[in-house]
Each structure stands twice: as C-alpha cells, then as structure tokens.
Design a protein around this motif. Structure first.
Motif, PDB file in Angstrom:
ATOM      1  N   GLU A   1       0.824  -1.213   0.000  1.00  0.00           N
ATOM      2  CA  GLU A   1       0.000   0.000   0.000  1.00  0.00           C
ATOM      3  C   GLU A   1       0.856   1.259   0.000  1.00  0.00           C
ATOM      4  OE1 GLU A   1      -3.588   0.215   2.459  1.00  0.00           O
ATOM      5  OE2 GLU A   1      -3.251  -1.887   2.973  1.00  0.00           O
ATOM      6  N   ASP A   2       1.933   1.238   0.768  1.00  0.00           N
ATOM      7  CA  ASP A   2       2.820   2.399   0.795  1.00  0.00           C
ATOM      8  C   ASP A   2       3.413   2.668  -0.592  1.00  0.00           C
ATOM      9  OD1 ASP A   2       2.326   2.715   3.469  1.00  0.00           O
ATOM     10  OD2 ASP A   2       4.189   1.757   4.140  1.00  0.00           O
ATOM     11  N   MET A   3       3.784   1.591  -1.281  1.00  0.00           N
ATOM     12  CA  MET A   3       4.338   1.748  -2.625  1.00  0.00           C
ATOM     13  C   MET A   3       3.276   2.290  -3.582  1.00  0.00           C
ATOM     14  SD  MET A   3       6.878   1.644  -4.651  1.00  0.00           S
ATOM     15  CE  MET A   3       8.107   0.818  -3.631  1.00  0.00           C
ATOM     16  N   LEU A   4       2.033   1.837  -3.428  1.00  0.00           N
ATOM     17  CA  LEU A   4       0.954   2.334  -4.281  1.00  0.00           C
ATOM     18  C   LEU A   4       0.723   3.827  -4.059  1.00  0.00           C
ATOM     19  CD1 LEU A   4      -1.575  -0.640  -4.107  1.00  0.00           C
ATOM     20  CD2 LEU A   4      -0.563   0.321  -6.173  1.00  0.00           C
ATOM     21  N   LYS A   5       0.801   4.260  -2.804  1.00  0.00           N
ATOM     22  CA  LYS A   5       0.645   5.691  -2.518  1.00  0.00           C
ATOM     23  C   LYS A   5       1.791   6.487  -3.145  1.00  0.00           C
ATOM     24  CE  LYS A   5      -3.145   5.499  -0.142  1.00  0.00           C
ATOM     25  NZ  LYS A   5      -4.412   6.053  -0.733  1.00  0.00           N
TER      26      LYS A   5
ATOM     27  N   MET B   1       3.389   5.579  -5.849  1.00  0.00           N
ATOM     28  CA  MET B   1       3.110   5.590  -7.281  1.00  0.00           C
ATOM     29  C   MET B   1       2.086   6.653  -7.643  1.00  0.00           C
ATOM     30  SD  MET B   1       2.859   1.474  -8.005  1.00  0.00           S
ATOM     31  CE  MET B   1       2.262   1.673  -9.694  1.00  0.00           C
ATOM     32  N   GLU B   2       1.064   6.794  -6.786  1.00  0.00           N
ATOM     33  CA  GLU B   2      -0.029   7.728  -7.081  1.00  0.00           C
ATOM     34  C   GLU B   2       0.433   9.170  -7.033  1.00  0.00           C
ATOM     35  OE1 GLU B   2      -4.385   8.918  -5.188  1.00  0.00           O
ATOM     36  OE2 GLU B   2      -3.573   6.893  -4.896  1.00  0.00           O
ATOM     37  N   GLY B   3       1.310   9.493  -6.092  1.00  0.00           N
ATOM     38  CA  GLY B   3       1.793  10.866  -5.992  1.00  0.00           C
ATOM     39  C   GLY B   3       0.779  11.797  -5.354  1.00  0.00           C
ATOM     40  N   GLU B   4       1.011  13.081  -5.527  1.00  0.00           N
ATOM     41  CA  GLU B   4       0.199  14.091  -4.850  1.00  0.00           C
ATOM     42  C   GLU B   4      -1.056  14.476  -5.617  1.00  0.00           C
ATOM     43  OE1 GLU B   4       0.788  15.206  -1.838  1.00  0.00           O
ATOM     44  OE2 GLU B   4       2.614  13.997  -1.643  1.00  0.00           O
ATOM     45  N   ASN B   5      -1.045  14.319  -6.928  1.00  0.00           N
ATOM     46  CA  ASN B   5      -2.166  14.832  -7.721  1.00  0.00           C
ATOM     47  C   ASN B   5      -2.544  13.836  -8.813  1.00  0.00           C
ATOM     48  OD1 ASN B   5      -4.005  16.302  -9.230  1.00  0.00           O
ATOM     49  ND2 ASN B   5      -2.932  18.242  -8.891  1.00  0.00           N
ATOM     50  N   LEU B   6      -3.446  12.925  -8.477  1.00  0.00           N
ATOM     51  CA  LEU B   6      -3.868  11.908  -9.430  1.00  0.00           C
ATOM     52  C   LEU B   6      -4.640  12.528 -10.592  1.00  0.00           C
ATOM     53  CD1 LEU B   6      -3.960   8.899 -10.129  1.00  0.00           C
ATOM     54  CD2 LEU B   6      -6.076   8.717  -8.796  1.00  0.00           C
ATOM     55  N   GLU B   7      -5.361  13.614 -10.322  1.00  0.00           N
ATOM     56  CA  GLU B   7      -6.139  14.257 -11.384  1.00  0.00           C
ATOM     57  C   GLU B   7      -5.240  14.692 -12.541  1.00  0.00           C
ATOM     58  OE1 GLU B   7      -6.554  14.840  -8.221  1.00  0.00           O
ATOM     59  OE2 GLU B   7      -8.640  14.226  -7.854  1.00  0.00           O
TER      60      GLU B   7
ATOM     61  N   LEU C   1      -2.028   7.132 -14.557  1.00  0.00           N
ATOM     62  CA  LEU C   1      -1.558   6.149 -13.580  1.00  0.00           C
ATOM     63  C   LEU C   1      -2.640   5.144 -13.210  1.00  0.00           C
ATOM     64  CD1 LEU C   1       0.414   8.543 -11.213  1.00  0.00           C
ATOM     65  CD2 LEU C   1       1.404   6.695 -12.571  1.00  0.00           C
ATOM     66  N   GLY C   2      -3.879   5.488 -13.518  1.00  0.00           N
ATOM     67  CA  GLY C   2      -4.989   4.613 -13.145  1.00  0.00           C
ATOM     68  C   GLY C   2      -4.863   3.210 -13.696  1.00  0.00           C
ATOM     69  N   ARG C   3      -4.325   3.084 -14.907  1.00  0.00           N
ATOM     70  CA  ARG C   3      -4.215   1.750 -15.516  1.00  0.00           C
ATOM     71  C   ARG C   3      -3.306   0.829 -14.721  1.00  0.00           C
ATOM     72  NH1 ARG C   3      -1.381   4.379 -20.689  1.00  0.00           N
ATOM     73  NH2 ARG C   3      -2.986   5.864 -20.082  1.00  0.00           N
TER      74      ARG C   3
ATOM     75  N   VAL D   1     -10.240   1.265  -5.448  1.00  0.00           N
ATOM     76  CA  VAL D   1     -10.547   1.062  -6.863  1.00  0.00           C
ATOM     77  C   VAL D   1     -11.638   2.022  -7.301  1.00  0.00           C
ATOM     78  CG1 VAL D   1     -11.539  -0.545  -8.544  1.00  0.00           C
ATOM     79  CG2 VAL D   1      -9.770  -1.333  -6.952  1.00  0.00           C
ATOM     80  N   GLY D   2     -12.687   2.140  -6.484  1.00  0.00           N
ATOM     81  CA  GLY D   2     -13.774   3.058  -6.807  1.00  0.00           C
ATOM     82  C   GLY D   2     -13.304   4.495  -6.867  1.00  0.00           C
ATOM     83  N   ARG D   3     -12.445   4.882  -5.922  1.00  0.00           N
ATOM     84  CA  ARG D   3     -11.935   6.263  -5.878  1.00  0.00           C
ATOM     85  C   ARG D   3     -11.111   6.581  -7.122  1.00  0.00           C
ATOM     86  NH1 ARG D   3      -7.095   8.405  -4.545  1.00  0.00           N
ATOM     87  NH2 ARG D   3      -6.265   6.390  -3.819  1.00  0.00           N
ATOM     88  N   ILE D   4     -10.241   5.681  -7.494  1.00  0.00           N
ATOM     89  CA  ILE D   4      -9.362   5.937  -8.642  1.00  0.00           C
ATOM     90  C   ILE D   4     -10.158   5.927  -9.937  1.00  0.00           C
ATOM     91  CG2 ILE D   4      -7.429   4.993  -9.974  1.00  0.00           C
ATOM     92  CD1 ILE D   4      -6.335   4.019  -7.221  1.00  0.00           C
ATOM     93  N   TRP D   5     -11.119   5.017 -10.045  1.00  0.00           N
ATOM     94  CA  TRP D   5     -11.933   4.973 -11.254  1.00  0.00           C
ATOM     95  C   TRP D   5     -12.761   6.249 -11.407  1.00  0.00           C
ATOM     96  CZ3 TRP D   5     -12.383   3.961 -15.898  1.00  0.00           C
ATOM     97  CH2 TRP D   5     -13.599   3.924 -16.565  1.00  0.00           C
ATOM     98  N   GLU D   6     -13.203   6.814 -10.313  1.00  0.00           N
ATOM     99  CA  GLU D   6     -13.964   8.058 -10.372  1.00  0.00           C
ATOM    100  C   GLU D   6     -13.119   9.171 -10.984  1.00  0.00           C
ATOM    101  OE1 GLU D   6     -16.440  11.074  -7.386  1.00  0.00           O
ATOM    102  OE2 GLU D   6     -15.694   9.142  -6.653  1.00  0.00           O
ATOM    103  N   VAL D   7     -11.830   9.181 -10.666  1.00  0.00           N
ATOM    104  CA  VAL D   7     -10.927  10.192 -11.252  1.00  0.00           C
ATOM    105  C   VAL D   7     -10.720   9.897 -12.734  1.00  0.00           C
ATOM    106  CG1 VAL D   7      -8.570  11.102 -11.236  1.00  0.00           C
ATOM    107  CG2 VAL D   7      -9.747  10.629  -9.066  1.00  0.00           C
TER     108      VAL D   7
END
Length: 601
Positions: free
Chosen positions: A359-363, A365-371, A376-378, A393-399
C-alpha cells in the motif's frame, strides 16, 4: 577450442576463480575462492545481492567466453515453475507468434522486453503521450484497408506522388507493432527493402528479422540473415535475433547467438547482457550471478532495465530483503524505479504478505495529484484490486472516468472483475463499446472476467458478439475461451475448441492453453489425454520443459499406473529431473523393486 561455460551450481553464491595466464590462455586456480557475500562487485553490484547457498565457478579464456547450457539436475522446483513465464513481469513464451492480421495484445502483466527501437517499453508512460497519439498517414491507410495487400497500397501511394518519408514509415511500423499487426508490418518492411524507394539500412533488415521470427520462427529468421548482404550483417541484426530467441524462450538458440556475436567481436552492450538475464531469470536463476560477474569483467554498467530484471528475480525467489537492497543500490546509482518497476514491487510485496509495504508503494506511485496524472490509473486499479481494496478502486476509477482512456477502462474492467463486481465491469465495457471500435484484446479483458467467475453463458454470448463485430479470435482470446470452459468443468469441450481453432485457422495456441487442459486431465488421472496434449505441444513447436513432465507424472500417480518409457522420453526431449521431480518419478517407475519383489525373486 576452450569454452567458457556456466557450470551446474546451486544458489546465487559466486565462486570466482583466480585467473592465471599460462601460455596465452587462462587457467583456473581452485586454491583461491571469493565468496559473493564479501565480494565488492565493482561500482554497481550490491555485495550480497545474489548470495544464497552453494557455489558457482567460472572459467575464462583469453579469446572469448562462450555459454553452454546443460540442464541442472539440482535446480529447485521454484525455478522449474518459472520456465513458462508466469510471473508478474513476464509473458508466456511465443505470445508474439500471432497469425496474419491478428492484433491481440500481450496479456496483462506482460514482461517488458528491452527492444532495439521496436518498442517503447522503457519510456515512462507520461513521456509517451505524444508518441501514443501520433499516427502516420501510411498507418491510417493500411489500417483502413485491412483486406488489401500493403504492397498494393504502397505502390498506389507512390504512383499518386504522395510524400514518402523515413519518419512516416517508422511511425507506421510502431503503430502496426503496437496493434500486433505483425503480418502487415512484415509486408511494409518487405516493401521498403524490395522497392528501394528509401535507402535501405541495417535497421530495416533487423526489423525484418524480428518480424520473420515472430511470424515464421527463428529458423526462417536465421535463413534471412544468411541472405542479407555482408555490409548489413551488423550488431543490430544479431542483437535483434538474440532478442527474438529470448522472446521465444529458446535457451539453446539464444546461447548460440550470443556466442556468434562473441565470435564476430561485436560489442556486448547492456542490451545483450539483459537478454541473457531475462533468459536465465526464467530458466535457471542461479546463472544470474555468473552473468553479472561477466558484465563486470567486460566493464558493462547495468541499465535501468538490468535492475528491473534483478528486482523481479529476487521477488520471484521470495527474497524481499534482497529485492529491497537492489532497489536501494539502484537509487544510489541515480536511477529511480519507474512505474512498471514499482508495480512489480507491489506484486511481490503482496505475494509475501507485506500488504502495508504494498500500500505504501501504491501511494508513492499515485503521488500528490492523481487528477493531473490520471494515466496512472491503468496501473493502480488492478494493483489495488489484487489487495482487495474496493474503496480505492472506486476512488481511482472516479478520477479516471472524468476523461477516460481505453487503457484506463480496460484496467477498471480487470479490477472490478477481480473484486467480483461484475455489474460494474460490464458497465465499463458497455461504455467503451460505444466510444471505441473494440479489438480482440478489449473483448479478451471482459472474457477473462467471465472465465474467472465461471460465467460460461455470458462468456459464450460475448464471443458471439465479438465475432459479429468482425474481430478475429487469436491466441489470447482462444486461451480465455479455453479457460472459460475449464472453469465450468468442460475440459473436453475446451480441448475440442483448441483443436478446432488449429484446424480451421492454422492458429498456434499459447503454450499455457495446452498446459491448462493437460493439468485438468492429469488431475483426473487421464494418462492417455495427458500424453496426447504433450504430443500436441511438441507438434506446435514448443520446447518441452520439466513442467510438462511434472504434470504427466502426476497423471500417472493419480491413475496409479507405472510409467515405463517416461525416462527415455525425457531424455529425447533433453529434459532432466531435479531432486524433487526425481522423487516423484520414482513413484511411477515401472521397474522399481520393493521389499516384496526382492523376496519373491
């Protein structure tokens, strides 16, 4: 001729022999050994990066160091299980050998191959945006005329006086290869070489070598090299052949090509050594340390791709501490892990039960601004799904769905499928089917969801819909179809589908399709059909590995039958048992004596 060879050894510990020069050759002095746990490996190899138990030795010659492979009777089961390429980073062997005009994509979790300007797997996704969107006018012409020969299209292009530039040809080739339209790409490369509209370069010939290997096999690629004018038989052509051998998991041919390059005194770049590392990561990981030592002796620094291979090798070996040390060393050399490498790390952390680290690695990867980095969503969607994080998953898909790309949508379908949220996966699929013309690969993602969730009826309906849309069923879709029926308990039907596909379209199925069926027969103790599938694998041109014989022996064990000729068969296929398999093999040895038979004798 004195050969340098990779010896049969165990583990990652390197026993580096002292080299003494004697009469123009070097001989090995066994009196001096250097343990890799204490070895300061130049400026880049972590001292204990590949330390384990056991030892390995290296022999050197002044003129060259050649490689030869002999199957190791002491290799571990973990190593054998890797040979068909089922890791987070890898794709099965021969995935690239698609039929004419087939444009299935590589399976999810493909191993990024370091290619010679034929792909952009080593480019950060954010840097690919312009290149991915760019399409040449020539590609558009070819893509819009799927039934017309590329030769005819290009002849007409020239007759009409349209501009013909090297850049447009190269871009068309990239687009065709990305869509896996290898036959069309081959026709285009053939036209370029034969028509002399542009000055032919070595890279043109190298491109043809690569495509011939994909479409017709390595032997035909070698025959083509023999016909190339000597002035074009350079380093790039042979590097391409080596990469093709590795892509098709042909260990013997890859080593022969490497030795040929040594004979021709071509420079051995990091690309060449990386091909060997990829090969041995799949087949014989204990040889990785030997390759690294040879790289040091040749003064070749590791590339980012080298570190990526080493990270995955350590992860596969379940040596998470060793994997983290490689990452630290990589960063110390000023090389930051890219997104693909971080995704591999997440997968290995998850497998090791280290979900917090994942999870830490995923955070990270995501960085500060996913928008701003929604591409990166893929990567994030399926990784969070693997961890069972439905909310993430729901949060990232919404973006992502605010401005969806098809890659993001496919990742969402995969993620929702893993979470068993079938309705959500279907909703995304219906959305993309209205926005884009779908390829076989797009259908394959949804088909996999149905297969994994044992939804046979829906899977069949999707296949019909796919056929009606004009998509061809290629090896990847066929593999999903096979597994769809296996999951539903219809093994014989899966077998029949596979054979019909071969008969009707001369399709070469993936080896994993055969293995999936063979495993089911073995579980039943169906020796006859297990042997039949093994024969089909040979007929398809695949190299037989220990894994296939493990499955066959399990069929004999489950059937409680002796296997009289299996050792001869293994010898003919150049397959040698490791310790675990030897114990398994003893259980079905028809000539084995037991205490009762001794008394009766």
């Amino acid at each position: 001729m004195v050969r340098t060879f990779f010896p049969r050894n165990r583990g990652f510990n390197v026993r580096a022999s002292c080299i003494k020069s004697v009469s123009g050759t070097r001989v090995e002095d066994d009196s001096s050994t250097l343990d890799s746990s204490r070895m300061a490996y130049g400026r880049f190899l972590l001292p204990n990066m590949f330390y384990h138990s056991g030892h390995a030795s290296l022999k050197f010659t002044v003129s060259r160091r050649e490689l030869s492979s002999q199957a190791d009777a002491s290799s571990t089961k973990d190593q054998d299980d890797l040979e068909d390429g089922f890791s987070e980073l890898e794709t099965p062997a021969a995935d690239s050998e698609y039929g004419k005009d087939e444009f299935n994509d590589i399976k999810d979790g493909e191993e990024p191959r370091e290619e010679l300007e034929f792909s952009d797997t080593e480019v950060e996704p954010s840097e690919k945006k312009v290149r991915r969107r760019a399409q040449s006018e020539i590609f558009k012409l070819i893509d819009s005329s799927p039934t017309t020969s590329v030769h005819v299209l290009m002849d007409k292009w020239v007759e009409e006086g349209k501009e013909l530039s090297r850049q447009d040809i190269a871009l068309a080739m990239v687009n065709l290869r990305r869509r896996k339209l290898y036959f069309k790409a081959f026709q285009l490369s053939e036209w370029v070489v034969s028509k002399s509209q542009l000055e032919v370069t070595e890279r043109d010939h190298a491109t043809r070598v690569d495509l011939i290997a994909k479409l017709r096999g390595l032997h035909e690629a070698e025959m083509y090299i023999e016909r190339i004018p000597e002035s074009f038989k350079g380093e790039t052509v042979y590097q391409t052949l080596l990469a093709s051998c590795v892509a098709q998991n042909n260990l013997k041919k890859a080593e022969e090509t490497f030795n040929k390059m040594k004979d021709l005194k071509f420079p051995l770049t990091s690309f060449v050594w990386n091909q060997l590392l990829l090969l041995y990561k799949r087949h014989d990981k204990k040889k990785i340390a030997d390759v690294l030592l040879m790289m040091e002796n040749e003064n070749v620094k590791p590339s980012p791709f080298t570190y990526k291979i080493l990270i995955d090798a350590k992860g596969q070996s379940k040596d998470i501490d060793g994997m983290d040390l490689i990452v630290e060393k990589m960063k110390a050399q000023g090389i930051e892990p890219d997104i693909r490498t971080k995704a591999v790390l997440v997968g290995h952390y998850k497998t090791a039960g280290l979900e917090k680290k994942a999870e830490d690695m995923l955070k990270e990867m995501e960085g500060e601004n996913l928008e701003e980095n929604s591409w990166l969503g893929r990567y994030l969607l399926p990784l969070y799904a693997n961890l069972g994080k439905a909310d993430e998953v729901g949060r990232i898909w919404e973006v992502c769905q605010a401005s969806p790309r098809i890659e993001d949508c496919l990742a969402a379908i995969e993620a929702f499928g893993k979470l068993k949220k079938i309705d959500e996966a279907e909703a995304v699929f219906e959305m993309i089917s209205k926005r884009w013309k779908l390829s076989s690969k797009n259908y394959s993602v949804m088909l996999k969801v149905y297969a994994n969730n044992k939804m046979l009826a829906k899977g069949k309906d999707l296949i019909k819909r796919m056929a009606e849309s004009g998509c061809q069923i290629g090896p990847l879709t066929l593999d999903d179809l096979v597994k769809l029926h296996i999951q539903a308990g219809e093994v014989e039907k899966a077998d029949t589908i596979l054979q019909k596909a071969i008969m009707q379209s001369q399709l070469k199925p993936l080896i994993i399709s055969y293995i999936a069926i063979m495993e089911q027969y073995a579980k039943r103790g169906d020796v006859h059909n297990s042997e039949k599938i093994l024969h089909k694998i040979k007929q398809a041109g695949y190299t037989i590995r220990l894994r296939q014989y493990q499955i066959l022996v399990q069929a004999y064990i489950n059937a409680k039958l002796p296997a009289y000729r299996i050792r001869d068969s293994m010898k003919a296929d150049n397959v040698f048992p490791n310790r675990d398999f030897a114990n398994l093999l003893a259980q079905v040895d028809g000539f084995r004596k037991n205490p009762a038979s001794d008394l009766l004798d």
